[in-house]
Design a protein around this motif. Structure first.
Motif, PDB file in Angstrom:
ATOM      1  N   ALA A   3     -17.359  -8.323   1.480  1.00 45.42           N
ATOM      2  CA  ALA A   3     -16.339  -8.836   1.062  1.00 45.42           C
ATOM      3  C   ALA A   3     -15.193  -8.500   2.278  1.00 45.42           C
ATOM      4  O   ALA A   3     -15.384  -7.615   2.850  1.00 45.42           O
ATOM      5  N   LEU A   5     -10.842  -8.588   2.781  1.00 50.07           N
ATOM      6  CA  LEU A   5      -9.451  -8.905   2.424  1.00 50.07           C
ATOM      7  C   LEU A   5      -8.551  -8.728   3.727  1.00 50.07           C
ATOM      8  O   LEU A   5      -8.841  -7.677   4.583  1.00 50.07           O
ATOM      9  N   LYS A   6      -7.653  -9.622   3.926  1.00 53.85           N
ATOM     10  CA  LYS A   6      -6.711  -9.406   4.913  1.00 53.85           C
ATOM     11  C   LYS A   6      -5.253  -9.295   4.278  1.00 53.85           C
ATOM     12  O   LYS A   6      -4.694 -10.374   3.315  1.00 53.85           O
ATOM     13  N   ASN A   7      -4.715  -8.480   4.509  1.00 58.11           N
ATOM     14  CA  ASN A   7      -3.141  -8.119   3.634  1.00 58.11           C
ATOM     15  C   ASN A   7      -3.429  -8.475   2.223  1.00 58.11           C
ATOM     16  O   ASN A   7      -2.671  -8.968   1.634  1.00 58.11           O
ATOM     17  N   GLY A   8      -4.523  -7.879   1.553  1.00 61.06           N
ATOM     18  CA  GLY A   8      -4.576  -7.916   0.212  1.00 61.06           C
ATOM     19  C   GLY A   8      -5.151  -9.204  -0.464  1.00 61.06           C
ATOM     20  O   GLY A   8      -5.337  -9.225  -1.518  1.00 61.06           O
ATOM     21  N   GLN A   9      -5.457 -10.131   0.483  1.00 58.84           N
ATOM     22  CA  GLN A   9      -6.056 -11.565   0.123  1.00 58.84           C
ATOM     23  C   GLN A   9      -7.541 -11.434   0.604  1.00 58.84           C
ATOM     24  O   GLN A   9      -7.671 -11.454   1.728  1.00 58.84           O
ATOM     25  N   ALA A  10      -8.259 -12.232  -0.418  1.00 61.57           N
ATOM     26  CA  ALA A  10      -9.702 -12.568   0.235  1.00 61.57           C
ATOM     27  C   ALA A  10      -9.572 -13.459   1.452  1.00 61.57           C
ATOM     28  O   ALA A  10      -8.826 -14.226   1.696  1.00 61.57           O
ATOM     29  N   HIS A  11     -10.303 -13.364   2.637  1.00 63.94           N
ATOM     30  CA  HIS A  11     -10.357 -13.944   3.804  1.00 63.94           C
ATOM     31  C   HIS A  11     -11.613 -14.024   4.432  1.00 63.94           C
ATOM     32  O   HIS A  11     -12.739 -13.270   3.914  1.00 63.94           O
ATOM     33  N   GLN A  76      -6.717  -1.782  -3.237  1.00 64.93           N
ATOM     34  CA  GLN A  76      -7.309  -2.620  -2.850  1.00 64.93           C
ATOM     35  C   GLN A  76      -8.924  -2.497  -2.653  1.00 64.93           C
ATOM     36  O   GLN A  76      -9.766  -3.226  -2.748  1.00 64.93           O
ATOM     37  N   SER A  80     -12.203  -3.984  -4.655  1.00 68.37           N
ATOM     38  CA  SER A  80     -13.057  -4.722  -3.840  1.00 68.37           C
ATOM     39  C   SER A  80     -14.521  -4.063  -4.016  1.00 68.37           C
ATOM     40  O   SER A  80     -15.548  -4.953  -4.205  1.00 68.37           O
ATOM     41  N   TRP A 113      -6.773  -4.819   6.904  1.00 67.17           N
ATOM     42  CA  TRP A 113      -8.334  -5.480   6.605  1.00 67.17           C
ATOM     43  C   TRP A 113      -8.777  -4.305   5.820  1.00 67.17           C
ATOM     44  O   TRP A 113      -8.794  -3.125   5.811  1.00 67.17           O
TER      45      TRP A 113
END
Ligand code: PMP
Length: 284
Positions: A3, A5-11, A76, A80, A113
């Motif tokens: 998994a 996350l970049k700045n709280g968003q899936a990436h 976060q 995750s 991240w």
């Protein structure tokens, strides 16, 4: 499965070739473990301490994290972890400083991240059952900011583990700027003598979170720790040696150079400390 996350968003986890932290060794990061519990729950070991150290590392580099609060980063991570069915995971929060390499006085907002992947520990492997071998490196640990967990602090470890003199050992003991024993490439070190623990000062070593936990577990077992300068010539006089870190917990050392230790024996202090620590990990 992993998994990101970049700045709280899936990436998708891709970074640009001009990423500032890639060029200038300023990727701040943490290594955290979560464990599935027998009752179906899970524990994230010392999440607060790891998130605190992430923020402290950024402060030491004079670029405090402003995008999120500590509790937002923790949240976060928790969210995750909960997307995984098996919670035996390794969690790597990271901070990088944008996609521009123009000028060291970087003013680009930091990116936060969270990278997570499954990673179990096989405590029945040779590494744990018989212990590892250590050599003593010629390469010194001399980081300007040893308390920061930042990519540039791994430069000396990288050179040490890629030098010819390290090739017959599992890991290398590195000395500090005064020539005393410091840590290995990526673990804190403990020695055992006369029922007591000895560990080097933090002059050049990372203030490991597992190191702190081992000191506490030792105290609860009536095994005090002395934090002191240790010379290479002192090493053969110890009864046991072990290395500690989040990723590998406690690893017995069977030899340092020609000196042999009984660290992995069933009734050793090393083994006792490790099993107490494992017990504690499932109680978080
Ligand atoms: N020293 C170094 C250089 C490390 O990289 C690490 C962790 N990877 C440690 C010590 C152990 O730190 P912790 O117990 O916080 O994982």
């Amino acid at each position: 499965m992993r998994a990101v996350l970049k700045n709280g968003q899936a990436h998708n986890g891709a970074i640009d070739i001009v990423n500032f932290s890639l060029h200038y060794g300023t990727c701040i990061f943490e290594g955290i473990r979560s464990y599935s519990k027998p009752d179906g729950g899970y524990s994230i070991v010392e999440l607060t301490a790891h998130v605190e150290r992430l923020f402290e590392s950024a402060e030491l580099l004079k670029r405090p994290i402003t995008r999120f609060s500590k509790s937002q980063v923790s949240e976060q991570i928790i969210q995750s972890v909960e997307t995984f069915h098996d919670r035996n995971l390794y969690i790597r929060p990271m901070v990088t400083y944008g996609d521009s390499v123009m000028g060291i006085r970087n003013r680009t907002p930091e990116d936060i991240w969270v990278l997570i992947w499954p990673w179990d520990i096989d405590i029945y492997s040779d590494r744990y059952m018989t212990g590892i071998s250590l050599g003593v490196s010629n390469v010194r640990k001399s980081n300007p900011f040893p308390a920061a967990k930042v990519s540039s602090n791994y430069l000396s470890s990288f050179v040490a583990l890629n030098s010819d003199d390290s090739q017959s050992y599992d890991d290398m003991i590195m000395l500090d700027t005064f020539g005393f024993v410091c840590e290995t490439s990526a673990h804190n070190l403990f020695f055992v003598s006369g029922g007591e623990l000895y560990t080097p000062t933090l002059r050049n070593a990372l203030a490991g979170i597992t190191r702190e936990l081992v000191i506490r577990v030792g105290e609860s077992q009536g095994i005090p720790t002395k934090v002191c300068d240790i010379s290479v010539s002192d090493i053969p006089s110890f009864d046991e040696v072990f290395i500690v870190g989040t990723a590998s917990e406690v690893v017995p050392v069977r030899s340092v150079g020609d000196a042999i230790f009984s660290s992995a024996a069933e009734n050793s202090i090393t083994t006792r400390i490790h099993s107490q620590l494992r017990k504690a990990f499932l109680e978080y």
